[in-house]
Design a protein around this motif. Structure first.
Motif, PDB file in Angstrom:
ATOM      1  N   VAL A 104      -1.838  20.846   9.128  1.00  0.00           N
ATOM      2  CA  VAL A 104      -2.001  19.440   9.242  1.00  0.00           C
ATOM      3  C   VAL A 104      -1.875  18.696   7.750  1.00  0.00           C
ATOM      4  O   VAL A 104      -2.541  19.188   6.645  1.00  0.00           O
ATOM      5  CB  VAL A 104      -3.482  19.214   9.849  1.00  0.00           C
ATOM      6  N   THR A 105      -1.523  17.559   7.766  1.00  0.00           N
ATOM      7  CA  THR A 105      -1.454  16.737   6.611  1.00  0.00           C
ATOM      8  C   THR A 105      -2.006  15.324   6.688  1.00  0.00           C
ATOM      9  O   THR A 105      -1.559  14.752   7.596  1.00  0.00           O
ATOM     10  CB  THR A 105       0.074  16.616   6.085  1.00  0.00           C
ATOM     11  N   MET A 106      -2.482  14.837   5.796  1.00  0.00           N
ATOM     12  CA  MET A 106      -3.202  13.493   5.494  1.00  0.00           C
ATOM     13  C   MET A 106      -2.394  12.837   4.277  1.00  0.00           C
ATOM     14  O   MET A 106      -2.813  13.445   3.225  1.00  0.00           O
ATOM     15  CB  MET A 106      -4.583  13.346   5.624  1.00  0.00           C
ATOM     16  N   LEU A 107      -1.855  11.685   4.498  1.00  0.00           N
ATOM     17  CA  LEU A 107      -1.298  10.959   3.192  1.00  0.00           C
ATOM     18  C   LEU A 107      -2.165   9.631   3.333  1.00  0.00           C
ATOM     19  O   LEU A 107      -2.251   8.928   4.247  1.00  0.00           O
ATOM     20  CB  LEU A 107       0.128  10.555   3.380  1.00  0.00           C
ATOM     21  N   VAL A 108      -2.632   9.296   2.047  1.00  0.00           N
ATOM     22  CA  VAL A 108      -3.401   8.124   1.836  1.00  0.00           C
ATOM     23  C   VAL A 108      -2.747   7.498   0.812  1.00  0.00           C
ATOM     24  O   VAL A 108      -2.476   7.861  -0.168  1.00  0.00           O
ATOM     25  CB  VAL A 108      -4.852   8.456   1.410  1.00  0.00           C
ATOM     26  N   VAL A 109      -2.356   6.269   1.067  1.00  0.00           N
ATOM     27  CA  VAL A 109      -1.770   5.147  -0.088  1.00  0.00           C
ATOM     28  C   VAL A 109      -2.755   3.967  -0.032  1.00  0.00           C
ATOM     29  O   VAL A 109      -2.969   3.258   1.037  1.00  0.00           O
ATOM     30  CB  VAL A 109      -0.205   4.794   0.656  1.00  0.00           C
ATOM     31  N   GLY A 110      -2.860   3.381  -0.908  1.00  0.00           N
ATOM     32  CA  GLY A 110      -3.800   2.241  -1.485  1.00  0.00           C
ATOM     33  C   GLY A 110      -3.238   1.459  -2.820  1.00  0.00           C
ATOM     34  O   GLY A 110      -2.574   2.375  -3.470  1.00  0.00           O
ATOM     35  N   ASP A 111      -3.736   0.509  -2.995  1.00  0.00           N
ATOM     36  CA  ASP A 111      -3.524  -0.387  -4.236  1.00  0.00           C
ATOM     37  C   ASP A 111      -4.904  -0.337  -4.810  1.00  0.00           C
ATOM     38  O   ASP A 111      -5.930  -0.719  -4.245  1.00  0.00           O
ATOM     39  CB  ASP A 111      -2.920  -1.671  -4.000  1.00  0.00           C
ATOM     40  N   VAL A 112      -4.807  -0.199  -6.476  1.00  0.00           N
ATOM     41  CA  VAL A 112      -5.848  -0.413  -6.922  1.00  0.00           C
ATOM     42  C   VAL A 112      -5.620  -1.619  -7.975  1.00  0.00           C
ATOM     43  O   VAL A 112      -4.658  -1.910  -8.406  1.00  0.00           O
ATOM     44  CB  VAL A 112      -6.260   1.033  -8.067  1.00  0.00           C
ATOM     45  N   VAL A 113      -6.728  -2.595  -7.875  1.00  0.00           N
ATOM     46  CA  VAL A 113      -6.523  -3.971  -8.681  1.00  0.00           C
ATOM     47  C   VAL A 113      -7.079  -3.497 -10.036  1.00  0.00           C
ATOM     48  O   VAL A 113      -8.464  -3.164 -10.410  1.00  0.00           O
ATOM     49  CB  VAL A 113      -7.203  -5.004  -8.040  1.00  0.00           C
ATOM     50  N   LEU A 114      -6.266  -3.607 -11.225  1.00  0.00           N
ATOM     51  CA  LEU A 114      -6.725  -3.415 -12.592  1.00  0.00           C
ATOM     52  C   LEU A 114      -7.313  -4.703 -13.002  1.00  0.00           C
ATOM     53  O   LEU A 114      -6.936  -5.937 -12.853  1.00  0.00           O
ATOM     54  CB  LEU A 114      -5.586  -2.989 -13.402  1.00  0.00           C
ATOM     55  N   PRO A 115      -8.237  -4.717 -13.900  1.00  0.00           N
ATOM     56  CA  PRO A 115      -9.130  -5.924 -14.185  1.00  0.00           C
ATOM     57  C   PRO A 115      -8.524  -6.751 -15.315  1.00  0.00           C
ATOM     58  O   PRO A 115      -8.589  -8.115 -15.212  1.00  0.00           O
ATOM     59  CB  PRO A 115     -10.402  -5.434 -15.202  1.00  0.00           C
ATOM     60  N   GLY A 117      -5.099  -7.243 -15.059  1.00  0.00           N
ATOM     61  CA  GLY A 117      -4.329  -7.870 -14.290  1.00  0.00           C
ATOM     62  C   GLY A 117      -3.142  -6.740 -13.571  1.00  0.00           C
ATOM     63  O   GLY A 117      -2.919  -5.852 -14.227  1.00  0.00           O
ATOM     64  N   GLY A 118      -2.677  -7.093 -12.432  1.00  0.00           N
ATOM     65  CA  GLY A 118      -1.626  -6.296 -11.747  1.00  0.00           C
ATOM     66  C   GLY A 118      -2.323  -5.163 -10.846  1.00  0.00           C
ATOM     67  O   GLY A 118      -3.742  -5.166 -10.824  1.00  0.00           O
ATOM     68  N   THR A 119      -1.511  -4.762  -9.955  1.00  0.00           N
ATOM     69  CA  THR A 119      -2.115  -3.454  -9.182  1.00  0.00           C
ATOM     70  C   THR A 119      -1.078  -2.531  -9.172  1.00  0.00           C
ATOM     71  O   THR A 119       0.154  -2.593  -9.666  1.00  0.00           O
ATOM     72  CB  THR A 119      -1.842  -4.062  -7.704  1.00  0.00           C
ATOM     73  N   VAL A 120      -1.653  -1.276  -9.094  1.00  0.00           N
ATOM     74  CA  VAL A 120      -0.891   0.006  -9.088  1.00  0.00           C
ATOM     75  C   VAL A 120      -1.054   0.853  -7.796  1.00  0.00           C
ATOM     76  O   VAL A 120      -2.349   0.697  -7.253  1.00  0.00           O
ATOM     77  CB  VAL A 120      -1.572   1.139 -10.450  1.00  0.00           C
ATOM     78  N   GLN A 121      -0.356   1.300  -7.221  1.00  0.00           N
ATOM     79  CA  GLN A 121      -0.378   2.252  -6.101  1.00  0.00           C
ATOM     80  C   GLN A 121      -0.747   3.345  -6.291  1.00  0.00           C
ATOM     81  O   GLN A 121      -0.298   4.157  -7.285  1.00  0.00           O
ATOM     82  CB  GLN A 121       0.861   2.053  -5.250  1.00  0.00           C
ATOM     83  N   VAL A 122      -1.589   3.829  -5.437  1.00  0.00           N
ATOM     84  CA  VAL A 122      -2.095   5.249  -5.780  1.00  0.00           C
ATOM     85  C   VAL A 122      -1.822   5.807  -4.165  1.00  0.00           C
ATOM     86  O   VAL A 122      -1.901   5.358  -3.140  1.00  0.00           O
ATOM     87  CB  VAL A 122      -3.687   5.317  -5.740  1.00  0.00           C
ATOM     88  N   GLU A 123      -1.501   7.325  -4.443  1.00  0.00           N
ATOM     89  CA  GLU A 123      -1.079   8.076  -3.313  1.00  0.00           C
ATOM     90  C   GLU A 123      -1.555   9.368  -3.518  1.00  0.00           C
ATOM     91  O   GLU A 123      -0.953  10.029  -4.284  1.00  0.00           O
ATOM     92  CB  GLU A 123       0.651   8.034  -3.159  1.00  0.00           C
ATOM     93  N   GLN A 124      -2.031   9.870  -2.516  1.00  0.00           N
ATOM     94  CA  GLN A 124      -2.654  11.419  -2.583  1.00  0.00           C
ATOM     95  C   GLN A 124      -2.561  11.944  -1.080  1.00  0.00           C
ATOM     96  O   GLN A 124      -2.688  11.370   0.019  1.00  0.00           O
ATOM     97  CB  GLN A 124      -4.196  11.348  -2.629  1.00  0.00           C
ATOM     98  N   THR A 125      -2.363  13.285  -1.142  1.00  0.00           N
ATOM     99  CA  THR A 125      -2.252  13.991   0.155  1.00  0.00           C
ATOM    100  C   THR A 125      -2.954  15.280   0.130  1.00  0.00           C
ATOM    101  O   THR A 125      -3.230  15.806  -0.938  1.00  0.00           O
ATOM    102  CB  THR A 125      -0.632  14.679   0.285  1.00  0.00           C
TER     103      THR A 125
END
Length: 141
Positions: A104-115, A117-125
Motif C-alpha cells: 500500500v502507498t500513500m502520497l501526500v502533496v501540499g503547498d507551504v506558504v513562505l513568510p 513570499g511565494g509557495t513551495v510544493q511539498v510531496e511525500q510518500t
C-alpha cells in the motif's frame, strides 16, 4: 603624536556605518534563509507524518472484503491529519493498494506558504505491507 591620532580619528569617521551597510543585508539574508528552510522542513515533516498515518490506516484494508473502496476513507483520514498538524495548504492525498504485491502507498502533496513570499510544493510518500489475515491451512491437529 597628538596631531597624528586626531587626524586618524577624523579619517575613520563613517567606517562603522559603511561596514554595517555591507554586513547587514548579508546577515538578514542568512537569517531569513534559515527561517524559510526551517518552515519548509517542518512542512515536509508534516506531509511525511500524514503519509505514514494514511498508510497505517490503509494497511487495514486487507481484512476488508473490498480493499480498493477503503482508499477513499484512508485519503480523508490523511488529509484530516495533515490539516491538524498545520503549515500545509491545499493538501491532497492519493492512496493505492496493489493486491498482487501486497503493498500500500500513500502520497501526500501540499503547498507551504513562505513568510517572505511565494509557495513551495511539498510531496511525500509512504509505503507499507498490506495486512491480510490468512487462516490456518493445516490439516489435522
Amino acid at each position: 603624536m597628538t596631531l597624528g591620532t586626531s587626524r586618524r580619528r577624523r579619517d575613520d569617521r563613517g567606517t562603522s556605518a559603511l561596514e554595517f551597510s555591507i554586513i547587514a543585508p548579508i546577515f538578514l539574508l542568512l537569517v531569513f534563509t534559515i527561517i524559510e528552510g526551517g518552515l519548509y522542513l517542518h512542512a515536509r515533516n508534516t506531509a511525511q507524518s500524514a503519509a505514514r498515518e494514511g498508510v497505517s490506516y490503509l494497511r487495514l484494508a486487507g481484512s476488508n472484503s473490498d480493499p480498493v473502496s477503503f482508499t477513499a476513507a484512508a485519503e480523508q483520514v490523511t488529509e484530516g491529519y495533515a490539516a491538524k498538524l498545520g503549515r500545509l495548504k491545499n493538501v491532497t492525498a492519493a492512496g493505492t493498494i496493489d493486491t498482487s504485491t501486497g503493498r500500500v502507498t500513500m502520497l501526500v502533496v501540499g503547498d507551504v506558504v513562505l513568510p517572505v513570499g511565494g509557495t513551495v510544493q511539498v510531496e511525500q510518500t509512504s509505503t507499507a505491507t498490506l495486512e491480510q489475515f490468512r487462516g490456518d491451512l493445516r490439516e489435522g491437529p
